[in-house]
Design a protein around this motif. Structure first.
Motif, PDB file in Angstrom:
ATOM      1  N   ARG B  19       0.827  -1.214   0.000  1.00 22.90           N
ATOM      2  CA  ARG B  19       0.000   0.000   0.000  1.00 22.90           C
ATOM      3  C   ARG B  19       0.855   1.257   0.000  1.00 22.90           C
ATOM      4  O   ARG B  19       0.507   2.261  -0.631  1.00 22.90           O
ATOM      5  N   GLN B  33      -2.171   0.823  -8.442  1.00 20.41           N
ATOM      6  CA  GLN B  33      -3.162  -0.176  -8.028  1.00 20.41           C
ATOM      7  C   GLN B  33      -2.466  -1.115  -7.045  1.00 20.41           C
ATOM      8  O   GLN B  33      -1.343  -1.541  -7.314  1.00 20.41           O
ATOM      9  N   ASP B  34      -3.065  -1.386  -5.896  1.00 18.87           N
ATOM     10  CA  ASP B  34      -2.463  -2.386  -5.017  1.00 18.87           C
ATOM     11  C   ASP B  34      -3.512  -3.324  -4.456  1.00 18.87           C
ATOM     12  O   ASP B  34      -4.694  -2.999  -4.412  1.00 18.87           O
ATOM     13  N   PHE B  35      -3.062  -4.488  -4.015  1.00 19.58           N
ATOM     14  CA  PHE B  35      -3.989  -5.597  -3.801  1.00 19.58           C
ATOM     15  C   PHE B  35      -3.311  -6.700  -2.991  1.00 19.58           C
ATOM     16  O   PHE B  35      -2.252  -7.171  -3.391  1.00 19.58           O
ATOM     17  N   PRO B  36      -3.831  -7.072  -1.825  1.00 21.73           N
ATOM     18  CA  PRO B  36      -3.249  -8.197  -1.083  1.00 21.73           C
ATOM     19  C   PRO B  36      -4.008  -9.474  -1.392  1.00 21.73           C
ATOM     20  O   PRO B  36      -5.187  -9.427  -1.727  1.00 21.73           O
ATOM     21  N   ARG B  61      -5.791  -6.475 -13.689  1.00 24.09           N
ATOM     22  CA  ARG B  61      -6.334  -6.709 -12.354  1.00 24.09           C
ATOM     23  C   ARG B  61      -5.852  -8.057 -11.850  1.00 24.09           C
ATOM     24  O   ARG B  61      -5.392  -8.879 -12.634  1.00 24.09           O
ATOM     25  N   GLY B  62      -5.994  -8.254 -10.550  1.00 19.40           N
ATOM     26  CA  GLY B  62      -5.696  -9.564  -9.993  1.00 19.40           C
ATOM     27  C   GLY B  62      -4.213  -9.771  -9.750  1.00 19.40           C
ATOM     28  O   GLY B  62      -3.424  -8.818  -9.767  1.00 19.40           O
TER      29      GLY B  62
END
Ligand code: SF4
Ligand code: SF4
Lengths: 411, 298
Positions: B19, B33-36, B61-62
């Protein structure tokens, strides 16, 4: 205060939409991947930045009942769930819609058990397609926030007065942060004024009975068909509202989104967050000279038949990518689109693909596979059999897992 | 576009690290874009998080299966068949490894060909923050490799940490430690290509009999084979001079790693599986357990 831009997850975008819509009442029940919405709202309520009553319930069934009942008293209510939770409260979806109350609910899509998973596909939300809830499906976190504001306007409109479900994909949106513009509260108040109920409310001076029992087909038929007409009216109301939204916030959301479709010979139809992957694939194919576009369905109920017909007019082949599976039939959206164009004089070949079940990635080669098939179908005029998007590598991995699980069994 | 993949263990701050880079890039005026990836949410379990940064809108994405930059916050993950952190790294990609080893030693030990940067951020965390929490440190390292400005990193830490902690002194210490890591890492050029792997061919999935195609497992469970001892940063050690055999630690260990195995009736630890959560230390009423820093369990 002016609009500010921040990195937000889909879940916090939903929470911001609810905060800006100045909701009165939120009944809640946790389920992954939706819980962060409720946690965020609970924190804001306890910090005193939101003047809202939140109650934790004992199940989704009670939760949807409470939310619908609150809507029937004339307050602005919100709730959210996902997957198994939506199914657990399923009975109440039809009931609340039948009450004709303007509840807005978020569903965070997650594949249905069994086998159990946490990642997204759309069998959960599409199971509610005939309930009477209107449905808006979102691709980005910004769309989630904006759609909640649009949803209240739509639900509360005198010509509609039906509940609305706003859908986002678990993980791919719910836990993914991207830049989101948070609108100014004064702008929101201009766009979405205080709800002033005229048909469902509680006042001591004016008793009324709501959601009454009817025995006799003609009475039941009348009410059900009125729901259908109101929902269909939602199409023109939605268009009015989205125009107004654009005027205030400078972002436009039609019932369908057209991406490079204007001169397209081939069109891929998708919904929700995986549309982003579809757009990237379309962009790459355009660079190779393939005249292809993507059509994203945003409004699924009411179904935007005319906009869909217009968008694909003149193109040679259309592929529907269903991120769901109607077991025993195939993709759920494919037949809806087929029936939409069936009576057209000139219609494209219509291909059916199922992909992204349980959040399975859709790779470049899988999109190329769809495009190749569309080109071939346009040449021959014949559509191939419906196809699941599944790669050789994935199959080989699956073979290994089957072995580990002790399969096949030999007696 | 730069695709950064973070690997750590639950409790180390992997998600916050991803993040911080996302927010810092966003403050730098880039698309981010961030994503756990959640799943096994427990202390010590392998965790993955992702950050994408780009000058153009991000049409992805993903999960990131082909990263340009790998941030490996826990060295033991390299030997973990569940984590496999090196998978998919692009040619000319850059690896950061949290280790006591030099880049040359690490390359040799783990048979890594790619460009590798090493720093013992666990030690920096313990020295500056008093705990092996690595979010801001790994965030600082990753920001430097990704070419983000120092000022944006600083603002990102202020913003992200003030949402989760109230102690302004601790936030200040985190900023200092993070900027220390940021500045100690030499600038690198990440020159990976945009060409990504296209994925394999689409096949037609055939019908299989229910004896194969139902979601059931017929083999015996293999959980006992999965040892969690290498999750430790600290090792709990008993001091039997102080222990009064109250057995509170036996009852409190969440993984059932403490039992009485010797004739004298003292509790002892199964170090193959003790994951180093240190709950036993907190629970022991007479402070008969102490912790020592461990670098490699095996
Ligand atoms: S640190 Fe203590 S409580 Fe934690 S797993 Fe090891 S023995 Fe058990
Ligand atoms: S809790 Fe402390 S005193 Fe009690 S048995 Fe364990 S080590 Fe000994």
């Amino acid at each position: 205060m002016v609009a500010k831009k921040e990195m937000l997850t889909g879940n916090s975008s939903a929470a911001w939409g609810v905060r800006l819509a100045e909701i009165d009442y939120i009944p809640a029940y946790p389920i992954t991947p939706q819980t962060e919405i409720i946690e965020t709202l609970a924190k804001w309520i306890s910090d005193g930045v939101m003047d809202t009553r939140m109650v934790t319930m004992d199940s989704e069934h009670s939760m949807i009942t409470a939310a619908g009942a609150a809507s029937a008293t004339g307050v602005r209510a919100f709730t959210a769930t996902s997957s198994q939770g939506l199914l657990y409260g399923f009975e109440m979806l039809y009931t609340v819609a039948g009450w004709r109350v303007p509840l807005v609910m978020v569903n965070v899509s997650r594949g249905l058990s069994a086998p159990i998973t946490l990642e997204p596909d759309h069998n959960d939300i599409l199971s509610a397609r005939d309930s009477g809830f209107l449905q808006i499906h979102c691709e980005t976190c910004q769309e989630v926030l904006d759609s909640i504001l649009i949803a209240y306007r739509l639900a509360e409109d005198e010509r509609v007065l039906l509940p609305v479900l706003v859908n986002m994909d678990g993980f791919h949106l719910s836990f993914t942060r991207e830049p989101v513009e948070i609108p100014d509260i004064e702008d929101v108040r201009r766009f979405l004024p205080t709800y002033n109920p005229k048909h469902a409310f509680f006042k001591a001076s004016q008793p009324m009975a709501q959601g009454i029992a009817v025995l006799g087909g003609p009475i039941y038929s009348y009410f059900k068909y009125q729901m259908h007409l109101a929902c269909m009216k939602g199409l023109e109301v939605y268009k009015e509202i989205s125009k107004e939204f654009e005027k205030v916030f400078h972002r436009s959301y039609d019932t369908v989104e057209k991406y490079m479709t204007d001169d397209a010979d081939y069109i891929l139809i998708m919904t929700n967050s995986f549309s982003t992957l579809g757009k990237a694939a379309v962009k790459r194919a355009r660079e190779r000279g393939i005249k292809i576009g993507l059509l994203k369905l945003r409004l699924l109920r009411p179904f935007p038949e005319e906009d869909l017909k217009n968008a694909i007019k003149g193109c040679k082949a259309v592929a529907v990518l269903d991120q769901n599976i109607g077991v025993g039939k195939g993709g759920i959206l494919y037949p809806e689109i087929a029936s939409t164009i069936y009576n057209e004089q000139k219609r494209p070949v219509l291909l059916s693909f199922i992909g992204g079940l349980g959040g399975k990635n859709i790779s470049e080669s899988e999109f190329d596979f769809i495009f190749d098939n569309m080109i071939k179908a346009a040449e021959t005029g014949k559509a191939p059999a419906p196809q699941l998007l599944y790669t050789e590598t994935e199959w080989n991995e699956m073979e290994k897992l089957k072995k580990m699980a002790g399969k096949p069994i030999f007696w | 576009m730069l695709r950064i993949r973070f690997h750590g263990r639950g409790g180390q701050g992997t998600k916050i690290a991803s993040r911080l880079v996302g927010t810092a890039a966003f403050l730098d005026g880039l698309y981010a874009q961030d994503f756990p990836l959640y799943g096994a949410e427990r202390r010590g379990a392998p965790i993955t998080a992702f950050t994408r940064i780009s000058r153009e809108p991000i049409l992805e994405r993903g999960v990131i299966s082909e990263p340009d930059i790998l941030i490996i916050m826990d060295e033991t993950l390299l030997d973990d068949p569940m984590a496999m952190p090196l998978t998919g790294l692009k040619e000319d990609g850059v690896i950061f490894l949290n280790t006591t080893h030099s880049p040359a030693e690490a390359k040799n030990r783990y048979k890594i060909k790619a460009q590798i940067i090493t720093l013992d951020i666990t030690k920096i965390g313990i020295d500056t923050l008093g705990k092996p929490i690595l979010s801001t440190l790994a965030g600082g390292v990753a920001s430097k490799i990704a070419g983000i400005r120092e000022d944006s990193l600083k603002k990102a830490i202020e913003k992200e940490l003030s949402e989760i902690i109230t102690d302004s002194e601790l936030i200040k210490k985190n900023i200092e430690a993070s900027l220390y890591c940021f500045n100690i890492i030499k600038p690198v050029e990440v020159k990976t290509s945009e060409i990504t792997h296209k994925g394999s061919t689409v096949i037609s999935v055939p019908f299989e009999a229910a004896s194969i195609s139902t979601p059931s497992v017929n083999t015996a469970g293999n959980i006992p084979l999965r040892k969690t001892g290498n999750w430790r940063t600290f090792k709990p050690i008993f001091n039997y001079e102080l222990c009064n055999k109250c057995m509170i630690c036996v009852a409190r260990c969440p993984d059932g790693c403490i039992a009485v195995r010797n004739e004298r009736g003292f509790p002892s630890i199964d170090y193959d599986n003790c994951k180093g959560c240190l709950i036993c230390i907190d629970e022991c009423p007479v402070h008969a357990i102490e912790k020592v820093r461990e670098v490699h369990t095996w």
